[in-house]
Scaffold this active site. Structure first.
Site, short mmCIF file in Angstrom:
data_model
loop_
_atom_site.label_atom_id
_atom_site.label_comp_id
_atom_site.label_asym_id
_atom_site.label_seq_id
_atom_site.Cartn_x
_atom_site.Cartn_y
_atom_site.Cartn_z
N ASP A 8 -0.71 -4.23 -6.84
CA ASP A 8 -0.33 -5.13 -5.76
C ASP A 8 -1.49 -6.11 -5.56
O ASP A 8 -2.49 -6.03 -6.28
CB ASP A 8 -0.03 -4.31 -4.49
CG ASP A 8 0.95 -5.03 -3.56
OD1 ASP A 8 1.13 -6.25 -3.69
OD2 ASP A 8 1.53 -4.36 -2.69
N GLU A 10 -2.68 -7.39 -2.12
CA GLU A 10 -3.37 -7.43 -0.82
C GLU A 10 -4.68 -6.64 -0.84
O GLU A 10 -5.62 -6.95 -0.11
CB GLU A 10 -2.46 -6.92 0.29
CG GLU A 10 -1.28 -7.84 0.61
CD GLU A 10 -0.07 -7.65 -0.29
OE1 GLU A 10 -0.16 -6.86 -1.26
OE2 GLU A 10 0.96 -8.31 -0.05
N HIS A 103 -2.25 -1.55 -0.14
CA HIS A 103 -2.59 -1.88 1.25
C HIS A 103 -1.97 -0.88 2.22
O HIS A 103 -1.04 -0.14 1.85
CB HIS A 103 -2.06 -3.29 1.56
CG HIS A 103 -0.60 -3.40 1.21
ND1 HIS A 103 0.40 -2.96 2.03
CD2 HIS A 103 0.00 -3.83 0.07
CE1 HIS A 103 1.56 -3.14 1.43
NE2 HIS A 103 1.35 -3.65 0.24
N HIS A 116 1.54 -3.94 5.68
CA HIS A 116 3.00 -4.09 5.77
C HIS A 116 3.63 -2.97 4.94
O HIS A 116 2.92 -2.29 4.19
CB HIS A 116 3.46 -5.47 5.25
CG HIS A 116 3.18 -5.71 3.81
ND1 HIS A 116 1.94 -6.05 3.34
CD2 HIS A 116 3.97 -5.60 2.71
CE1 HIS A 116 1.99 -6.17 2.02
NE2 HIS A 116 3.21 -5.89 1.61
ZN LIG Z 1 1.96 -7.20 -2.03
#
Ligand SMILES: [Zn+2]
Length: 282
Positions: A8, A10, A103, A116
């Site tokens: 990912d 973040e 994250h 999130h």
């Molecule tokens: Zn992401």
């Protein structure tokens, strides 16, 4: 030994705010940094004894990593039409899964950077059999059904602490200190890459010590959406029940089936944000 990397953006070294990722010129920098963090993990994996590595690009449109700059020993899954979302390509042939640049969950620590759960536009909270989960815990449970243990994570310190409540033994590279959801104290990428390389190698060398995170029996998802419009439209699928104005529930026989079902609901919810046929509603 074959390893799976779910990547990912973040939690990549250098990323501190959502605004950076949304600014086109800045976003290109972070794609490069994402590719470098993933390369550090691939190198650590091969140093630790891996013979094969598959990387699944899992952010946004799922086409962030620069294939031409990726370590040539790995293959790369890109593109967003994937039934298995961030885990496309995973099966029981893998010895372990690594989460690079992930994250914290929505509503978790106030310091988790760009927190999130899967789709910030629509998901407020995700529960599996009553337990609130973030993406990493959920993905670890899916991998568990394939008997694949989660061996490594990288991201900010609040994210790592959150995941270690469920996976206390997981090897972790903390590449930034979370200050606020949109602020962090960052390691220089060179230091972050060294840390990722060393921690991944350490995890892979002791891979036999990790246990897969298995969920036995039927799997019930409860998802609180951000808006009632997003929740209601998912009830077009007959297995989905509305249990509150913004909350849906469904049960499947196993985790992999439930994960696909969850992803289908999130796709519908995202589509329903402004009206499913594209009109902009208030
Ligand atoms: Zn992401």
């Amino acid at each position: 030994m074959k390893l799976f990397i779910s990547a990912d953006i973040e939690g990549i070294s250098g990323v501190a705010t959502g605004q950076q990722l949304k600014t086109p010129s800045e976003y290109q920098r972070f794609r490069k940094l994402m590719t470098q963090d993933v390369n550090a993990a691939i190198e650590g994996a091969f140093n630790g004894g891996a013979k094969e590595v598959v990387v699944a690009d899992g952010h946004g449109n799922m086409s962030n990593i620069f294939i031409e700059d990726l370590d040539s020993r790995a293959t790369l899954v890109q593109g967003s039409n994937r039934v298995m979302c961030q885990l496309e390509g995973l099966d029981d042939s893998f010895a372990g899964i690594l989460f690079v640049g992930h994250h914290g969950r929505e509503g978790g620590s106030e310091r988790a950077v760009i927190s999130h759960t899967l789709a910030g536009i629509c998901v407020n909270e995700m529960k599996i059999n009553g337990k609130v989960v973030g993406e990493t815990e959920m993905n670890a449970m899916v991998a568990g059904q394939f008997s694949v243990p989660t061996v490594f994570i990288s991201g900010d310190d609040a994210y790592v602490a959150e995941v270690q409540e469920t996976l206390p033994d997981v090897e972790a590279a903390i590449v930034k200190r979370g200050i606020d959801r949109f602020s962090a104290e960052l390691l220089h990428p060179e230091k972050a890459h060294k840390l990722i390389r060393e921690k991944v190698e350490a995890a892979v060398r002791r891979i036999d010590q990790f246990s897969p995170l298995k969920v036995e029996g039927p799997v019930t998802f409860e998802i609180e959406m951000k808006g009632p419009n997003q929740a209601l439209m998912t009830t077009t699928i007959p297995t989905v029940t509305l249990v509150g104005p913004k909350t849906i529930r469904f049960t499947c026989d196993d985790m992999v089936t439930a994960y696909k079902h969850m992803w289908g609901c999130v796709i519908i919810a995202m589509t329903a944000t402004n009206g499913v046929l594209g009109q902009v509603n208030a």
